[in-house]
Motif scaffolding. Structure first.
Motif, short mmCIF file in Angstrom:
data_model
loop_
_atom_site.label_atom_id
_atom_site.label_comp_id
_atom_site.label_asym_id
_atom_site.label_seq_id
_atom_site.Cartn_x
_atom_site.Cartn_y
_atom_site.Cartn_z
N VAL A 12 -1.05 5.91 31.12
CA VAL A 12 -1.78 4.92 30.63
C VAL A 12 -2.30 5.06 29.32
O VAL A 12 -3.13 5.95 29.16
CB VAL A 12 -2.97 4.59 31.76
CG1 VAL A 12 -3.74 3.22 31.12
CG2 VAL A 12 -2.65 4.50 33.05
N ASP A 13 -1.65 4.27 28.50
CA ASP A 13 -2.18 4.20 26.88
C ASP A 13 -1.92 2.66 26.16
O ASP A 13 -0.77 2.24 26.76
CB ASP A 13 -1.25 5.28 26.34
CG ASP A 13 -2.00 6.00 25.06
OD1 ASP A 13 -2.28 4.96 24.04
OD2 ASP A 13 -2.45 7.03 24.93
N ASP A 14 -2.81 2.51 25.38
CA ASP A 14 -2.45 1.38 24.95
C ASP A 14 -1.68 1.45 23.50
O ASP A 14 -1.46 0.30 22.90
CB ASP A 14 -3.87 0.35 24.53
CG ASP A 14 -4.62 1.29 23.69
OD1 ASP A 14 -4.80 2.74 23.75
OD2 ASP A 14 -5.43 0.77 22.65
N SER A 35 4.81 3.66 33.24
CA SER A 35 3.78 3.66 32.28
C SER A 35 3.20 2.41 32.26
O SER A 35 3.75 1.17 32.55
CB SER A 35 4.16 4.01 30.75
OG SER A 35 5.55 3.33 30.56
N TYR A 36 1.99 2.33 31.55
CA TYR A 36 1.24 1.04 31.60
C TYR A 36 0.47 0.90 30.22
O TYR A 36 -0.18 2.08 30.01
CB TYR A 36 0.13 1.07 32.89
CG TYR A 36 0.85 1.43 34.22
CD1 TYR A 36 1.19 0.37 35.10
CD2 TYR A 36 0.85 2.78 34.52
CE1 TYR A 36 1.83 0.81 36.08
CE2 TYR A 36 1.39 3.27 35.75
CZ TYR A 36 1.69 2.09 36.65
OH TYR A 36 2.26 2.43 37.96
N PRO A 37 0.26 -0.11 29.84
CA PRO A 37 -0.44 -0.48 28.54
C PRO A 37 -1.76 -0.46 28.58
O PRO A 37 -2.82 -0.63 27.69
CB PRO A 37 0.11 -1.61 28.21
CG PRO A 37 0.56 -2.48 29.36
CD PRO A 37 1.10 -1.46 30.24
N PHE A 42 -2.53 -0.53 35.30
CA PHE A 42 -2.37 0.62 36.24
C PHE A 42 -3.05 0.24 37.58
O PHE A 42 -2.39 0.34 38.54
CB PHE A 42 -2.97 1.91 35.65
CG PHE A 42 -3.14 2.91 36.81
CD1 PHE A 42 -1.85 3.45 37.20
CD2 PHE A 42 -4.19 3.18 37.12
CE1 PHE A 42 -2.05 4.48 38.11
CE2 PHE A 42 -4.36 4.30 38.13
CZ PHE A 42 -3.00 4.69 38.63
N LEU A 43 -4.11 -0.23 37.42
CA LEU A 43 -5.05 -0.60 38.88
C LEU A 43 -4.33 -1.51 39.62
O LEU A 43 -4.22 -1.45 40.89
CB LEU A 43 -6.45 -1.00 38.52
CG LEU A 43 -7.47 0.16 38.05
CD1 LEU A 43 -8.64 -0.19 37.33
CD2 LEU A 43 -7.57 1.25 39.03
N GLU A 44 -3.71 -2.57 39.06
CA GLU A 44 -2.93 -3.68 39.67
C GLU A 44 -1.81 -3.09 40.67
O GLU A 44 -1.32 -3.46 41.54
CB GLU A 44 -2.54 -4.59 38.80
CG GLU A 44 -3.45 -5.44 38.29
CD GLU A 44 -2.77 -6.65 37.35
OE1 GLU A 44 -1.79 -7.03 37.40
OE2 GLU A 44 -3.83 -7.10 36.46
N SER A 45 -1.25 -2.05 39.96
CA SER A 45 -0.18 -1.31 40.50
C SER A 45 -0.33 -0.34 41.92
O SER A 45 0.33 -0.02 42.50
CB SER A 45 0.64 -0.46 39.52
OG SER A 45 -0.07 0.73 39.47
N ARG A 46 -1.65 -0.08 41.94
CA ARG A 46 -2.39 0.83 42.86
C ARG A 46 -2.33 0.50 44.31
O ARG A 46 -2.63 1.08 45.11
CB ARG A 46 -3.60 1.54 42.45
CG ARG A 46 -3.51 2.45 41.34
CD ARG A 46 -2.62 3.60 41.73
NE ARG A 46 -3.05 4.72 42.24
CZ ARG A 46 -2.23 5.72 42.77
NH1 ARG A 46 -0.97 5.77 42.37
NH2 ARG A 46 -2.78 6.80 43.47
N GLY A 47 -1.95 -0.83 44.59
CA GLY A 47 -2.30 -1.53 45.80
C GLY A 47 -1.05 -0.73 46.86
O GLY A 47 -1.27 -0.54 47.88
N GLU A 48 -0.08 -0.39 46.45
CA GLU A 48 1.04 0.30 47.22
C GLU A 48 0.95 1.80 46.90
O GLU A 48 0.88 2.24 45.80
CB GLU A 48 2.46 -0.03 46.78
CG GLU A 48 2.61 -1.51 47.03
CD GLU A 48 4.09 -1.82 46.43
OE1 GLU A 48 4.99 -0.91 46.43
OE2 GLU A 48 4.36 -3.16 46.23
#
Length: 197
Positions: A12-14, A35-37, A42-48
Motif C-alpha cells: 500500500v503506497d500512494d 498492490s493498492y494506491p 486495501f481495506l475494501e479488498s480485506r473482505g475475502e
C-alpha cells in the motif's frame, strides 16, 4: 531464503512509481504481490480471507492522504486482523516509528532502503507468523477453545460457563496452553494468538 509458497505481500503506497518498482522487486524475490494506491483500497479488498495455508504480510507507507498507515494499522486492529505490518516512509519520524512499533508493527524502514533490507524485513515478519502458527498447532482442541475465549477478553468464570467445565479446569488449560506457547504473560499470549509472537 524461506520458501515463498503461498506467501502474499500486500503493498500500500500512494506513490505509483515506488509501488510499481517495489511490486516488481518483491515478485522477483518470489512473493505473490497485490498492490493498492491507498489504505482505503486495501481495506475494501480485506473482505475475502486468503486460502488456508496462505501467509500474508502488509507493506505500507506511513504517510498517505485520506488514511495514514497508522490509521490503517488501528483499523486492522479494530477488525481483529492480525496481518503483520512493515511500515516504509520517506520521512524519518522517530516518535511515529515508536508509536507504530508499540502498536505491533513488525518493522519500520526509511526510504530509500536496499532491496534486501525490505525482503529481509518481510521474511522476518512472516517467520514470526509461521512460528506462531506452528506453536498454536500444538494446542489441544480444548486449549484452543480456551485461547479463543481468552483472546475475546472473557474471564475464567465465563469461559468455564461457556465450555461447561470448572474454573480449575480452565486454569489448568490456560497454564498448559501458556507452557506450550512459551509465554509467561497475557500480553505475550495475545501476541502469539494474533500472529505477532
Amino acid at each position: 531464503m524461506p520458501d515463498h509458497a503461498a506467501t502474499r505481500v500486500h503493498l500500500v503506497d500512494d506513490n505509483d512509481g515506488f509501488r510499481e518498482s517495489t511490486a516488481w522487486l518483491l515478485e522477483t524475490a518470489g512473493f505473490e504481490v497485490e498492490s493498492y494506491p491507498s489504505a482505503g483500497a486495501f481495506l475494501e479488498s480485506r473482505g475475502e480471507r486468503p486460502p488456508p495455508g496462505t501467509v500474508e504480510c502488509l507493506v505500507s507507507d506511513i504517510r498517505m492522504p485520506q488514511m495514514s498507515g497508522v490509521q490503517l494499522q488501528e483499523e486492522l486492529r479494530r477488525r481483529g486482523d492480525a496481518i503483520p505490518l512493515v511500515f516504509v516512509t520517506a520521512h524519518g519520524d522517530v516518535p511515529l516509528a515508536v508509536e507504530a512499533m508499540r502498536k505491533g508493527a513488525a518493522n519500520f524502514l526509511e526510504k530509500p532502503f536496499g532491496d534486501e533490507v525490505l525482503v529481509d524485513a518481510i521474511n522476518a515478519a512472516l517467520a514470526r507468523v509461521r512460528g506462531a502458527s506452528e506453536a498454536l498447532a500444538r494446542l489441544s482442541p480444548r486449549e484452543r477453545q480456551v485461547l479463543d475465549l481468552v483472546v475475546a477478553s472473557k474471564p475464567n468464570k465465563i469461559i468455564a460457563d461457556i465450555l461447561g467445565i470448572s474454573i480449575k479446569t480452565v486454569e489448568l488449560h490456560r497454564a498448559n496452553m501458556m507452557n506450550k506457547l512459551g509465554v509467561r504473560s497475557l500480553p505475550d499470549l495475545m501476541k502469539v494468538a494474533l500472529g505477532h509472537g
